[in-house]
Design an enzyme around this catalytic site. Sequence first.
Site, PDB file in Angstrom:
ATOM      1  N   ARG A 164      33.427   6.726  -3.472  1.00 16.72           N
ATOM      2  CA  ARG A 164      32.302   7.494  -2.898  1.00 16.72           C
ATOM      3  C   ARG A 164      32.945   8.774  -2.435  1.00 16.72           C
ATOM      4  O   ARG A 164      33.774   8.771  -1.543  1.00 16.72           O
ATOM      5  CB  ARG A 164      31.652   6.717  -1.739  1.00 16.72           C
ATOM      6  CG  ARG A 164      30.660   7.526  -0.892  1.00 16.72           C
ATOM      7  CD  ARG A 164      29.430   7.941  -1.696  1.00 16.72           C
ATOM      8  NE  ARG A 164      28.411   8.568  -0.838  1.00 16.72           N
ATOM      9  CZ  ARG A 164      28.308   9.881  -0.636  1.00 16.72           C
ATOM     10  NH1 ARG A 164      29.152  10.720  -1.206  1.00 16.72           N
ATOM     11  NH2 ARG A 164      27.351  10.368   0.143  1.00 16.72           N
ATOM     12  N   HIS A 203      32.915  13.489   1.645  1.00 17.81           N
ATOM     13  CA  HIS A 203      31.636  14.043   2.083  1.00 17.81           C
ATOM     14  C   HIS A 203      31.501  13.914   3.597  1.00 17.81           C
ATOM     15  O   HIS A 203      32.331  13.284   4.257  1.00 17.81           O
ATOM     16  CB  HIS A 203      30.481  13.300   1.398  1.00 17.81           C
ATOM     17  CG  HIS A 203      30.289  11.893   1.922  1.00 17.81           C
ATOM     18  ND1 HIS A 203      31.091  10.858   1.569  1.00 17.81           N
ATOM     19  CD2 HIS A 203      29.383  11.365   2.798  1.00 17.81           C
ATOM     20  CE1 HIS A 203      30.709   9.748   2.184  1.00 17.81           C
ATOM     21  NE2 HIS A 203      29.668  10.031   2.945  1.00 17.81           N
ATOM     22  N   HIS A 248      28.043  14.112   6.813  1.00 20.75           N
ATOM     23  CA  HIS A 248      26.588  14.197   7.018  1.00 20.75           C
ATOM     24  C   HIS A 248      26.266  14.317   8.497  1.00 20.75           C
ATOM     25  O   HIS A 248      27.147  14.145   9.350  1.00 20.75           O
ATOM     26  CB  HIS A 248      25.858  13.009   6.393  1.00 20.75           C
ATOM     27  CG  HIS A 248      26.643  11.733   6.419  1.00 20.75           C
ATOM     28  ND1 HIS A 248      26.857  11.031   7.567  1.00 20.75           N
ATOM     29  CD2 HIS A 248      27.289  11.059   5.437  1.00 20.75           C
ATOM     30  CE1 HIS A 248      27.593   9.955   7.274  1.00 20.75           C
ATOM     31  NE2 HIS A 248      27.875   9.952   6.000  1.00 20.75           N
ATOM     32  N   GLU A 284      27.528   7.102  10.850  1.00 22.80           N
ATOM     33  CA  GLU A 284      27.577   6.040   9.829  1.00 22.80           C
ATOM     34  C   GLU A 284      28.288   4.817  10.380  1.00 22.80           C
ATOM     35  O   GLU A 284      29.457   4.874  10.735  1.00 22.80           O
ATOM     36  CB  GLU A 284      28.302   6.576   8.592  1.00 22.80           C
ATOM     37  CG  GLU A 284      28.620   5.524   7.541  1.00 22.80           C
ATOM     38  CD  GLU A 284      29.274   6.134   6.295  1.00 22.80           C
ATOM     39  OE1 GLU A 284      28.909   7.274   5.930  1.00 22.80           O
ATOM     40  OE2 GLU A 284      30.161   5.493   5.710  1.00 22.80           O
ATOM     41  N   HIS A 297      34.721  12.008   5.266  1.00 18.50           N
ATOM     42  CA  HIS A 297      35.289  10.694   4.964  1.00 18.50           C
ATOM     43  C   HIS A 297      35.104  10.329   3.492  1.00 18.50           C
ATOM     44  O   HIS A 297      34.381  11.020   2.755  1.00 18.50           O
ATOM     45  CB  HIS A 297      34.656   9.633   5.871  1.00 18.50           C
ATOM     46  CG  HIS A 297      33.161   9.644   5.852  1.00 18.50           C
ATOM     47  ND1 HIS A 297      32.411  10.478   6.654  1.00 18.50           N
ATOM     48  CD2 HIS A 297      32.258   8.940   5.119  1.00 18.50           C
ATOM     49  CE1 HIS A 297      31.124  10.277   6.425  1.00 18.50           C
ATOM     50  NE2 HIS A 297      30.998   9.347   5.496  1.00 18.50           N
ATOM     51  N   GLU A 353      20.825   9.271   1.536  1.00 18.77           N
ATOM     52  CA  GLU A 353      22.152   9.209   0.923  1.00 18.77           C
ATOM     53  C   GLU A 353      22.309  10.296  -0.147  1.00 18.77           C
ATOM     54  O   GLU A 353      23.422  10.653  -0.515  1.00 18.77           O
ATOM     55  CB  GLU A 353      22.342   7.801   0.344  1.00 18.77           C
ATOM     56  CG  GLU A 353      23.652   7.520  -0.323  1.00 18.77           C
ATOM     57  CD  GLU A 353      24.874   7.620   0.576  1.00 18.77           C
ATOM     58  OE1 GLU A 353      24.734   7.614   1.815  1.00 18.77           O
ATOM     59  OE2 GLU A 353      25.985   7.726   0.021  1.00 18.77           O
ATOM     60  N   HIS A 370      12.548 -12.953  22.837  1.00 20.74           N
ATOM     61  CA  HIS A 370      13.248 -11.919  23.603  1.00 20.74           C
ATOM     62  C   HIS A 370      12.722 -10.549  23.197  1.00 20.74           C
ATOM     63  O   HIS A 370      11.892 -10.436  22.290  1.00 20.74           O
ATOM     64  CB  HIS A 370      14.757 -11.997  23.323  1.00 20.74           C
ATOM     65  CG  HIS A 370      15.126 -11.546  21.929  1.00 20.74           C
ATOM     66  ND1 HIS A 370      14.939 -12.342  20.820  1.00 20.74           N
ATOM     67  CD2 HIS A 370      15.624 -10.368  21.452  1.00 20.74           C
ATOM     68  CE1 HIS A 370      15.317 -11.702  19.736  1.00 20.74           C
ATOM     69  NE2 HIS A 370      15.729 -10.491  20.084  1.00 20.74           N
ATOM     70  N   HIS A 415      14.133  -6.018  23.437  1.00 14.36           N
ATOM     71  CA  HIS A 415      15.228  -5.099  23.740  1.00 14.36           C
ATOM     72  C   HIS A 415      14.684  -3.966  24.606  1.00 14.36           C
ATOM     73  O   HIS A 415      13.690  -3.334  24.232  1.00 14.36           O
ATOM     74  CB  HIS A 415      15.868  -4.588  22.449  1.00 14.36           C
ATOM     75  CG  HIS A 415      16.328  -5.728  21.590  1.00 14.36           C
ATOM     76  ND1 HIS A 415      17.535  -6.355  21.784  1.00 14.36           N
ATOM     77  CD2 HIS A 415      15.699  -6.409  20.600  1.00 14.36           C
ATOM     78  CE1 HIS A 415      17.635  -7.371  20.926  1.00 14.36           C
ATOM     79  NE2 HIS A 415      16.534  -7.415  20.200  1.00 14.36           N
ATOM     80  N   GLU A 461      15.025  -2.191  17.006  1.00 12.84           N
ATOM     81  CA  GLU A 461      16.007  -3.057  16.340  1.00 12.84           C
ATOM     82  C   GLU A 461      15.805  -2.968  14.830  1.00 12.84           C
ATOM     83  O   GLU A 461      14.683  -3.105  14.337  1.00 12.84           O
ATOM     84  CB  GLU A 461      15.827  -4.508  16.795  1.00 12.84           C
ATOM     85  CG  GLU A 461      16.659  -5.510  16.006  1.00 12.84           C
ATOM     86  CD  GLU A 461      16.503  -6.947  16.516  1.00 12.84           C
ATOM     87  OE1 GLU A 461      15.986  -7.136  17.632  1.00 12.84           O
ATOM     88  OE2 GLU A 461      16.892  -7.868  15.780  1.00 12.84           O
ATOM     89  N   HIS A 493       9.826 -10.717  20.270  1.00 11.83           N
ATOM     90  CA  HIS A 493       9.986 -11.315  18.940  1.00 11.83           C
ATOM     91  C   HIS A 493      10.886 -12.531  18.985  1.00 11.83           C
ATOM     92  O   HIS A 493      11.594 -12.766  19.956  1.00 11.83           O
ATOM     93  CB  HIS A 493      10.517 -10.282  17.939  1.00 11.83           C
ATOM     94  CG  HIS A 493      11.801  -9.603  18.354  1.00 11.83           C
ATOM     95  ND1 HIS A 493      11.837  -8.648  19.339  1.00 11.83           N
ATOM     96  CD2 HIS A 493      13.083  -9.751  17.948  1.00 11.83           C
ATOM     97  CE1 HIS A 493      13.083  -8.216  19.506  1.00 11.83           C
ATOM     98  NE2 HIS A 493      13.866  -8.885  18.673  1.00 11.83           N
TER      99      HIS A 493
HETATM  100 MN    MN Z   1      29.096   8.730   4.568  1.00  8.31          MN
HETATM  101 MN    MN Z   2      16.001  -8.822  18.736  1.00  3.63          MN
END
Ligand code: MN
Ligand code: MN
Length: 406
Positions: free
Chosen positions: A118, A121, A123, A127, A166, A189, A298, A300, A305, A344
Amino acid sequence: MEALNRRRILASSLAGGASLLAAGHAYAQSVAPGQAVRDGVGADMLGPQNQALQRQNPDILVPPRSDHGELPNLKWSFADSHMRLEDGGWARQTTTRELPVSTEIAGVNMRLKAGAVRELHWHKATEWSIMLKGSARVTIVDQDGRNYMADVGEGDLWFFPSGLPHSIQGLGPDGCEFLLVFDDGEFSENNTFLLSDWLRHTPKEVLAKNFQTQASDFDHLPAELYIYQATVPPALAQDKVADPLGDTPKPFTFSLTGVLPQTFAGGSVRIADQRNFAMTTMAAALVEVQPGAMREMHWHPTVDEWQYYISGQARMSVFGASSNVRTFDFQAGDVGYVPFAMGHYIENTGKETLRFLEMFRYPVYEDVSLRQWLAVLPRELVKSHLHAPDALIAGLPKRKVLVVGG
Ligand code: MN
Ligand code: MN
């Protein structure tokens, strides 16, 4: 009597190979393709049907009775994502263009054959990545010019902060496949800053001036590379260039499978966040749920998520306030999403261990457990909400049980 017959008909059609969920659920149901029926309500289907998809989504075809309202779609399968095929590998992505609700996080699934690269590059998004199969060599250079290189294998993570350049290269014998997670749902991407792209769009005279050489040295610049086939590099120690500025002070890679798991009767949870992986600004949990068990009720308290299902089968119901609840089914390779604060739970509906990732655009893993919350409140206060036996209230766990046994 009629309901009984209907159940018999349903049961006999199920023996013909339809998906059958594990028994023992509060709203256990058996769904046969072409039967949009629950307890005598609904009807069979007469028109065209995608039966393969219906079998994968029994809780969409016949939603649990408790579902209600209009929550947005919270599921995408990478199998529905466009495949970008390249010499040496492929890539596919799940972004807001595929799953509109996923504004905080986007995911990319990528394969690199042995030696495939890859290209170099960078961005705007950060990541985070996990190696799913095989191994790769990653390189990154930080803003102080210090380099970092590492070989990563199955269960290893890397974290590349936004803007830092990277590369990733598949190693022997069969390269690798990995999942990339970006902290921006609109990430693409296909819109990263590629070295080959910049050089091709810079006058050769400028390149000559910049590299202090002659313009003809750039007569053979390649077209856009993105992913390209190269040869497997030598061992890491031989491949690494000595950087007089030194190595980066903190590693950009981390072993998630090396984390000591929190274990419960029904499964386990491994967390990688800023408390053990100093570099990351995204928290992750690798959850294992045994058949019949579930990731407990539960939510968050900070951010959305983003989930990635690695193996097994699951069902998730999401509670979005105002009586809005919607249930989704998941298989390996699927993405799930839970907007901030929505309640959820995730059940293992298959016969194998369920493994999935919970990802957050937040440096520390945080959740609120329904049972643990109630366990540390005055018992009369809780009882007046549940109208349940004293023994249930007295038995609530005062520590979080993230995975509750089947
Ligand atoms: Mn990347
Ligand atoms: Mn969760």
